[in-house]
Design an enzyme around this catalytic site. Sequence first.
Site, PDB file in Angstrom:
ATOM      1  N   HIS A   1      36.982  43.329  42.482  1.00 39.18           N
ATOM      2  CA  HIS A   1      35.662  43.607  43.066  1.00 39.18           C
ATOM      3  C   HIS A   1      35.684  43.577  44.606  1.00 39.18           C
ATOM      4  CE1 HIS A   1      31.171  43.418  41.757  1.00 39.18           C
ATOM      5  NE2 HIS A   1      31.307  44.160  42.826  1.00 39.18           N
TER       6      HIS A   1
ATOM      7  N   TYR B   1      27.652  41.277  37.640  1.00 37.93           N
ATOM      8  CA  TYR B   1      26.277  41.750  37.500  1.00 37.93           C
ATOM      9  C   TYR B   1      25.568  40.971  36.382  1.00 37.93           C
ATOM     10  CZ  TYR B   1      28.198  45.696  40.182  1.00 37.93           C
ATOM     11  OH  TYR B   1      28.818  46.485  41.129  1.00 37.93           O
TER      12      TYR B   1
HETATM   13  N1  LIG Z   1      31.844  47.622  44.114  1.00 36.32           N
HETATM   14  C1  LIG Z   1      30.805  47.054  44.690  1.00 36.32           C
HETATM   15  O1  LIG Z   1      30.913  46.080  45.435  1.00 36.32           O
HETATM   16  C2  LIG Z   1      29.441  47.641  44.453  1.00 36.32           C
HETATM   17  C3  LIG Z   1      28.373  47.305  45.298  1.00 36.32           C
HETATM   18  C4  LIG Z   1      27.131  47.895  45.065  1.00 36.32           C
HETATM   19  C5  LIG Z   1      26.970  48.766  43.999  1.00 36.32           C
HETATM   20  N2  LIG Z   1      28.021  49.064  43.166  1.00 36.32           N
HETATM   21  C6  LIG Z   1      27.854  49.955  41.997  1.00 36.32           C
HETATM   22  O2  LIG Z   1      27.231  51.161  42.403  1.00 36.32           O
HETATM   23  C7  LIG Z   1      26.005  51.312  41.704  1.00 36.32           C
HETATM   24  C8  LIG Z   1      24.986  52.062  42.542  1.00 36.32           C
HETATM   25  O3  LIG Z   1      24.661  51.346  43.720  1.00 36.32           O
HETATM   26  P1  LIG Z   1      23.287  50.536  43.903  1.00 36.32           P
HETATM   27  O4  LIG Z   1      22.762  50.100  42.598  1.00 36.32           O
HETATM   28  O5  LIG Z   1      23.570  49.503  44.917  1.00 36.32           O
HETATM   29  O6  LIG Z   1      22.292  51.544  44.625  1.00 36.32           O
HETATM   30  P2  LIG Z   1      21.806  53.050  44.482  1.00 36.32           P
HETATM   31  O7  LIG Z   1      22.382  53.716  43.311  1.00 36.32           O
HETATM   32  O8  LIG Z   1      21.993  53.659  45.828  1.00 36.32           O
HETATM   33  O9  LIG Z   1      20.233  52.840  44.286  1.00 36.32           O
HETATM   34  C9  LIG Z   1      19.666  52.301  43.126  1.00 36.32           C
HETATM   35  C10 LIG Z   1      18.147  52.191  43.330  1.00 36.32           C
HETATM   36  O10 LIG Z   1      17.614  53.489  43.596  1.00 36.32           O
HETATM   37  C11 LIG Z   1      16.651  53.829  42.612  1.00 36.32           C
HETATM   38  N3  LIG Z   1      16.864  55.221  42.241  1.00 36.32           N
HETATM   39  C12 LIG Z   1      17.870  55.727  41.487  1.00 36.32           C
HETATM   40  N4  LIG Z   1      17.760  57.061  41.369  1.00 36.32           N
HETATM   41  C13 LIG Z   1      16.643  57.410  42.069  1.00 36.32           C
HETATM   42  C14 LIG Z   1      15.994  58.627  42.313  1.00 36.32           C
HETATM   43  N5  LIG Z   1      16.456  59.780  41.826  1.00 36.32           N
HETATM   44  N6  LIG Z   1      14.873  58.624  43.090  1.00 36.32           N
HETATM   45  C15 LIG Z   1      14.391  57.477  43.595  1.00 36.32           C
HETATM   46  N7  LIG Z   1      14.970  56.265  43.398  1.00 36.32           N
HETATM   47  C16 LIG Z   1      16.084  56.236  42.623  1.00 36.32           C
HETATM   48  C17 LIG Z   1      16.864  52.909  41.448  1.00 36.32           C
HETATM   49  O11 LIG Z   1      15.643  52.690  40.812  1.00 36.32           O
HETATM   50  P3  LIG Z   1      15.457  52.413  39.230  1.00 36.32           P
HETATM   51  O12 LIG Z   1      16.564  51.499  38.813  1.00 36.32           O
HETATM   52  O13 LIG Z   1      14.113  51.824  39.155  1.00 36.32           O
HETATM   53  O14 LIG Z   1      15.549  53.737  38.509  1.00 36.32           O
HETATM   54  C18 LIG Z   1      17.402  51.673  42.137  1.00 36.32           C
HETATM   55  O15 LIG Z   1      16.328  50.893  42.637  1.00 36.32           O
HETATM   56  C19 LIG Z   1      25.618  49.879  41.334  1.00 36.32           C
HETATM   57  O16 LIG Z   1      24.610  49.816  40.353  1.00 36.32           O
HETATM   58  C20 LIG Z   1      26.950  49.331  40.928  1.00 36.32           C
HETATM   59  O17 LIG Z   1      27.311  49.772  39.633  1.00 36.32           O
HETATM   60  C21 LIG Z   1      29.248  48.520  43.397  1.00 36.32           C
END
Ligand SMILES: NC(=O)c1ccc[n+]([C@@H]2O[C@H](COP(=O)([O-])OP(=O)(O)OC[C@H]3O[C@@H](n4cnc5c(N)ncnc54)[C@H](OP(=O)(O)O)[C@@H]3O)[C@@H](O)[C@H]2O)c1
Length: 289
Positions: free
Chosen positions: A123, A65
């Site tokens: 990962h 990241y």
């Molecule tokens: N292991 C892997 O391969 C892998 C892959 C993907 C993700 N991950 C991990 O999982 C975490 C979460 O997944 P993600 O970042 O892909 O997506 P997510 O958590 O599903 O969505 C994040 C997005 O949703 C918004 N958001 C968050 N809370 C909200 C709410 N209550 N209402 C409206 N919008 C909201 C955020 O906006 P703002 O930021 O503007 O608040 C951001 O744009 C990642 O950050 C990472 O740490 C791991």
Amino acid sequence: MPGEQEQKRGRKIRTLRLPSGRPIPVLGQGTWGMGEHRARRQAEIAALRLGLDLGLTLIDTAEMYGEGGAEEVVGEAIAGRRAEVFLVSKVYPHNATRQGAIEACGRSRRRLKTDYLDLYLLHWRGSVPLTETLDAFQSLKRAGKIRDYGVSNFDLDDLEEAIALPGGEEIATDQVLYNLMHRGIEWDLLPWRRARDIPVMAYSPIEQGKMLKHPQLKLIASRHNVTPAQVALAWLLRQEDVVVIAKASKAAHVRENRAALDLKLTDEDLAELDQAFPPPRQKVPLETN
Ligand SMILES: NC(=O)c1ccc[n+]([C@@H]2O[C@H](COP(=O)([O-])OP(=O)(O)OC[C@H]3O[C@@H](n4cnc5c(N)ncnc54)[C@H](OP(=O)(O)O)[C@@H]3O)[C@@H](O)[C@H]2O)c1
């Protein structure tokens, strides 16, 4: 500054047990996309700190990241409060050799300004033999640099293979894409690892915001006077052995996500969600983001 009420609520986050017996909070903060823009850095640090104040003490990051940038943001956010944090990072597959993973973990720990990680994950599966990665993870664990280790983006066949290898029996979790729009793991991966008491970590729980306009989610949310994101999170959190990682860099989102732990969906809500987002009826190869 969080109010007294927020601090009180912050102490109540449910935990579950990893196979090692260590507790892990069921809702954590993601960091994908953080550490990429200097102008957003202070807001990202503030959001993570607010999350900690509210009890969201699990922070999930990765060397990938922002090419280390997210780990630096986390390092700053947790400065002075390491002991309250359950810290997760991930090694790139191409770094996951016997020596490479040990070095990559050292770089991550330096950026995070910590002596140890609570959980270190591969990962995704690359071309390095899993035996090498597991060997490195075991060395890191013996040396006290990591407390637990696991994998990410492993479908059932990969997980079965890994678990059968030396050190594989200590795999603590598989972090995978899991949300209402991606329910494929319910067919095989979820029941398989449930029988073995290996918790799953669900990433992208609100599909990066893409599911929030869905009419059914909006309807259920309005019935409970909550937001669609909270319904999507509560749907995952109702499963006692699933850890949910949501990323939020806006304070309002952090607060909302924390409050999703208090939302209890009814049988009617769950039936409607099954209609709108049907469970798998056959094997679906593991999807990734
Ligand atoms: N292991 C892997 O391969 C892998 C892959 C993907 C993700 N991950 C991990 O999982 C975490 C979460 O997944 P993600 O970042 O892909 O997506 P997510 O958590 O599903 O969505 C994040 C997005 O949703 C918004 N958001 C968050 N809370 C909200 C709410 N209550 N209402 C409206 N919008 C909201 C955020 O906006 P703002 O930021 O503007 O608040 C951001 O744009 C990642 O950050 C990472 O740490 C791991």
